[in-house]
Design an enzyme around this catalytic site. Sequence first.
Site, PDB file in Angstrom:
ATOM      1  N   LYS A 188    -103.009 -34.585  43.085  1.00  0.00           N
ATOM      2  CA  LYS A 188    -101.588 -34.343  43.343  1.00  0.00           C
ATOM      3  C   LYS A 188    -101.213 -35.078  44.624  1.00  0.00           C
ATOM      4  O   LYS A 188    -101.555 -34.660  45.728  1.00  0.00           O
ATOM      5  CB  LYS A 188    -101.257 -32.860  43.502  1.00  0.00           C
ATOM      6  CG  LYS A 188     -99.732 -32.669  43.411  1.00  0.00           C
ATOM      7  CD  LYS A 188     -99.188 -31.506  44.173  1.00  0.00           C
ATOM      8  CE  LYS A 188     -98.976 -31.709  45.622  1.00  0.00           C
ATOM      9  NZ  LYS A 188     -97.937 -32.674  46.012  1.00  0.00           N
ATOM     10  N   GLU A 264    -109.186 -32.251  55.453  1.00  0.00           N
ATOM     11  CA  GLU A 264    -108.903 -33.209  56.538  1.00  0.00           C
ATOM     12  C   GLU A 264    -107.522 -32.866  57.045  1.00  0.00           C
ATOM     13  O   GLU A 264    -106.535 -33.114  56.353  1.00  0.00           O
ATOM     14  CB  GLU A 264    -108.911 -34.650  56.004  1.00  0.00           C
ATOM     15  CG  GLU A 264    -110.245 -35.144  55.509  1.00  0.00           C
ATOM     16  CD  GLU A 264    -111.267 -35.303  56.604  1.00  0.00           C
ATOM     17  OE1 GLU A 264    -110.901 -35.262  57.794  1.00  0.00           O
ATOM     18  OE2 GLU A 264    -112.454 -35.446  56.270  1.00  0.00           O
ATOM     19  N   CYS A 299    -102.801 -38.953  61.547  1.00  0.00           N
ATOM     20  CA  CYS A 299    -103.464 -37.703  61.942  1.00  0.00           C
ATOM     21  C   CYS A 299    -104.275 -37.870  63.222  1.00  0.00           C
ATOM     22  O   CYS A 299    -104.346 -36.984  64.051  1.00  0.00           O
ATOM     23  CB  CYS A 299    -104.356 -37.224  60.811  1.00  0.00           C
ATOM     24  SG  CYS A 299    -105.495 -38.482  60.264  1.00  0.00           S
ATOM     25  N   GLU A 399     -98.992 -30.305  66.909  1.00  0.00           N
ATOM     26  CA  GLU A 399     -98.997 -31.647  66.326  1.00  0.00           C
ATOM     27  C   GLU A 399     -97.548 -31.992  65.957  1.00  0.00           C
ATOM     28  O   GLU A 399     -96.920 -31.289  65.166  1.00  0.00           O
ATOM     29  CB  GLU A 399     -99.862 -31.676  65.065  1.00  0.00           C
ATOM     30  CG  GLU A 399     -99.947 -33.088  64.490  1.00  0.00           C
ATOM     31  CD  GLU A 399    -100.637 -33.153  63.128  1.00  0.00           C
ATOM     32  OE1 GLU A 399    -100.326 -32.307  62.276  1.00  0.00           O
ATOM     33  OE2 GLU A 399    -101.448 -34.066  62.928  1.00  0.00           O
TER      34      GLU A 399
HETATM   35  P1  NAD Z   1     -98.682 -31.161  54.159  1.00  0.00           P
HETATM   36  O1  NAD Z   1     -99.769 -30.226  54.538  1.00  0.00           O
HETATM   37  O2  NAD Z   1     -97.297 -30.676  54.232  1.00  0.00           O
HETATM   38  O3  NAD Z   1     -98.892 -31.663  52.656  1.00  0.00           O
HETATM   39  C1  NAD Z   1    -100.091 -32.268  52.239  1.00  0.00           C
HETATM   40  C2  NAD Z   1    -100.224 -32.100  50.737  1.00  0.00           C
HETATM   41  O4  NAD Z   1    -100.354 -30.713  50.469  1.00  0.00           O
HETATM   42  C3  NAD Z   1     -99.012 -32.578  49.942  1.00  0.00           C
HETATM   43  O5  NAD Z   1     -99.440 -33.132  48.733  1.00  0.00           O
HETATM   44  C4  NAD Z   1     -98.253 -31.286  49.693  1.00  0.00           C
HETATM   45  O6  NAD Z   1     -97.440 -31.332  48.544  1.00  0.00           O
HETATM   46  C5  NAD Z   1     -99.387 -30.304  49.519  1.00  0.00           C
HETATM   47  N1  NAD Z   1     -99.022 -28.910  49.795  1.00  0.00           N
HETATM   48  C6  NAD Z   1     -98.085 -28.453  50.663  1.00  0.00           C
HETATM   49  N2  NAD Z   1     -98.021 -27.103  50.605  1.00  0.00           N
HETATM   50  C7  NAD Z   1     -98.940 -26.709  49.693  1.00  0.00           C
HETATM   51  C8  NAD Z   1     -99.350 -25.438  49.193  1.00  0.00           C
HETATM   52  N3  NAD Z   1     -98.799 -24.306  49.609  1.00  0.00           N
HETATM   53  N4  NAD Z   1    -100.329 -25.409  48.253  1.00  0.00           N
HETATM   54  C9  NAD Z   1    -100.902 -26.556  47.811  1.00  0.00           C
HETATM   55  N5  NAD Z   1    -100.545 -27.783  48.233  1.00  0.00           N
HETATM   56  C10 NAD Z   1     -99.587 -27.865  49.179  1.00  0.00           C
HETATM   57  O7  NAD Z   1     -98.917 -32.469  55.018  1.00  0.00           O
HETATM   58  P2  NAD Z   1     -98.026 -33.806  55.017  1.00  0.00           P
HETATM   59  O8  NAD Z   1     -96.759 -33.499  55.718  1.00  0.00           O
HETATM   60  O9  NAD Z   1     -97.989 -34.414  53.670  1.00  0.00           O
HETATM   61  O10 NAD Z   1     -98.941 -34.785  55.910  1.00  0.00           O
HETATM   62  C11 NAD Z   1     -98.976 -34.695  57.294  1.00  0.00           C
HETATM   63  C12 NAD Z   1    -100.154 -33.863  57.754  1.00  0.00           C
HETATM   64  O11 NAD Z   1    -101.349 -34.404  57.196  1.00  0.00           O
HETATM   65  C13 NAD Z   1    -100.345 -33.922  59.250  1.00  0.00           C
HETATM   66  O12 NAD Z   1    -100.669 -32.627  59.723  1.00  0.00           O
HETATM   67  C14 NAD Z   1    -101.519 -34.865  59.429  1.00  0.00           C
HETATM   68  O13 NAD Z   1    -102.252 -34.694  60.601  1.00  0.00           O
HETATM   69  C15 NAD Z   1    -102.329 -34.557  58.216  1.00  0.00           C
HETATM   70  N6  NAD Z   1    -103.225 -35.674  57.888  1.00  0.00           N
HETATM   71  C16 NAD Z   1    -104.564 -35.534  58.169  1.00  0.00           C
HETATM   72  C17 NAD Z   1    -105.440 -36.599  57.925  1.00  0.00           C
HETATM   73  C18 NAD Z   1    -106.912 -36.474  58.226  1.00  0.00           C
HETATM   74  O14 NAD Z   1    -107.677 -37.277  57.692  1.00  0.00           O
HETATM   75  N7  NAD Z   1    -107.365 -35.522  59.047  1.00  0.00           N
HETATM   76  C19 NAD Z   1    -104.944 -37.798  57.395  1.00  0.00           C
HETATM   77  C20 NAD Z   1    -103.590 -37.904  57.138  1.00  0.00           C
HETATM   78  C21 NAD Z   1    -102.739 -36.827  57.388  1.00  0.00           C
END
Ligand code: NAD
Length: 501
Positions: A188, A264, A299, A399
């Site tokens: 997804k 991650e 991130c 963050e």
């Molecule tokens: P997010 O957590 O809002 O969403 C990530 C994914 O999770 C999306 O596909 C979203 O649709 C899904 N999601 C959201 N709520 C959910 C739920 N309740 N149940 C299941 N799935 C759900 O994050 P984002 O805004 O897409 O990305 C930014 C975040 O990602 C930042 O915190 C960043 O640090 C992190 N990130 C981490 C890494 C790493 O490797 N550590 C890499 C890239 C981004």
Amino acid sequence: MNTTNIREKFSTLRIENRPFINGVHVKPANGRMLEKTCPADGTIIPSIYICDREDVEQAVRHAAKAFQLGHWSQKSSAEKKVILFELARLLEEEIATLAYLDTLETGRPFGNFQKDSIPKAIGALRWFTESIDKLYEHYISNARSSLSFITHEPLGVVGIITPWNDPLVIALWKITPALLMGNSVIVKPAEQSSFSTLRLAALAKQAGIPDGVLNVLTGPGEETGKAIALHPEIRGIFFTGSSEVGKLMLGYSGQSNMKKVALECGGKSAFIVSEKCDQLKTAAQTLAKNMFYNQGQICSAPSRLFVQSSVREAFLDELARELEAYVPSNPFEPSTKVGAIVSEEQYTRIQHFIRLGVDSGLNAISPGLRHEQSDGNGYYIAPTVFTDVPEQSPLATEEIFGPILVTTEFETMPEAIQLANSSKYGLAASIWSASLDEALTCAKALEAGIVHVNSYGEDDMSVPFGGIKESGLGKDKSLFAFDEYSNLKTTWIKLRTDEKQ
Ligand code: NAD
């Protein structure tokens, strides 16, 4: 190609937005859609479908059947390699199209996707694929009368949930080892960036991945992602995204079938500059590049700077000179280095933090926006550095995931380490010092998944990536990643040593 050319060249592109289940693009029966706009200029772009529990059910059924049939799960490494290398070739042929799709949805520069991010994603696919027949399983001769094997077994059907900030890199860091271990996969992608992952699935079929082995479901996290993570037949959930949602994943696992979870998550990484640093200019350039690249939406961005008081002024002067290069502009312009913020929601959140800093009377260094950005309909924010930020300020603890750097000065190295480790996150960190003793002592003490010494953001596929504390569990990249997508199984064999030979 200039901006108009890129837009024109792809103006007739038919963007596939239907989910991919069992080898075909299908419209979900409920027909609900999520409307979208391009963050670069606010124009309407194709909507994505919202997959519900029924669609998840259907995808899991096909994925489980494919796993049992064994057309992929039982293939030899050599056979898998042929197919995945063909996928890499097909992706390479479509780099410009994939770059266009990702820019349209995320506002990150086209040139960056085309020359850096997507080639890197294909490189990861090739690296994992190349390594699969160089992995040896373990054999232990426990005693004269017994021996055992430790083998990697596929989990079965696994779910992969990705964020929007680097769509194909993160997708392929996870999909490739998951497939190579023999699993069937349901991905997804983030609702903000789904098109390139949908295209990836179609190309995977063209390359020879059997139907049902790689499925892509689109939709919001709270509906589609949650239904995947809670599904009792999915044996592993591999997530990249915010720490807040990462914690939900642990809960979903507990509420369902205790599926394996790897996370991650977010970061607030420390960049420490000692007075023993003899390359302040290089350090400032490295900090600006890693912090403001992709509008700070990385991130592992080094978003907390700790600088020793005796070099504070000199370092901040160097840093201020670098900021102009990271003023954002139209991401479809080939020369653009930094583009738009991904969405209105994210834009509003970052502006809230900027207001907080200004209202608290903090000093801000920023080159400001150029006229054309501030007047347009896209979401653009200038790189901003807040100085002397108190340790407890939300600017220093949360963050932000935008182009906001916070700085604090320190007197002694133990103080810098204490400040750096006070974060709930532990993704990356960096120490700049010409003293080997000081740099390595500091590196040992820093709580982070990766510590850079006199550098930042440099790595390759051979080393693992992943955080500690609230930055996550488990690793992407490197040979260690294969352990995430498999179960280690012990086979213990008793030998009848009393038998006459
Ligand atoms: P997010 O957590 O809002 O969403 C990530 C994914 O999770 C999306 O596909 C979203 O649709 C899904 N999601 C959201 N709520 C959910 C739920 N309740 N149940 C299941 N799935 C759900 O994050 P984002 O805004 O897409 O990305 C930014 C975040 O990602 C930042 O915190 C960043 O640090 C992190 N990130 C981490 C890494 C790493 O490797 N550590 C890499 C890239 C981004």
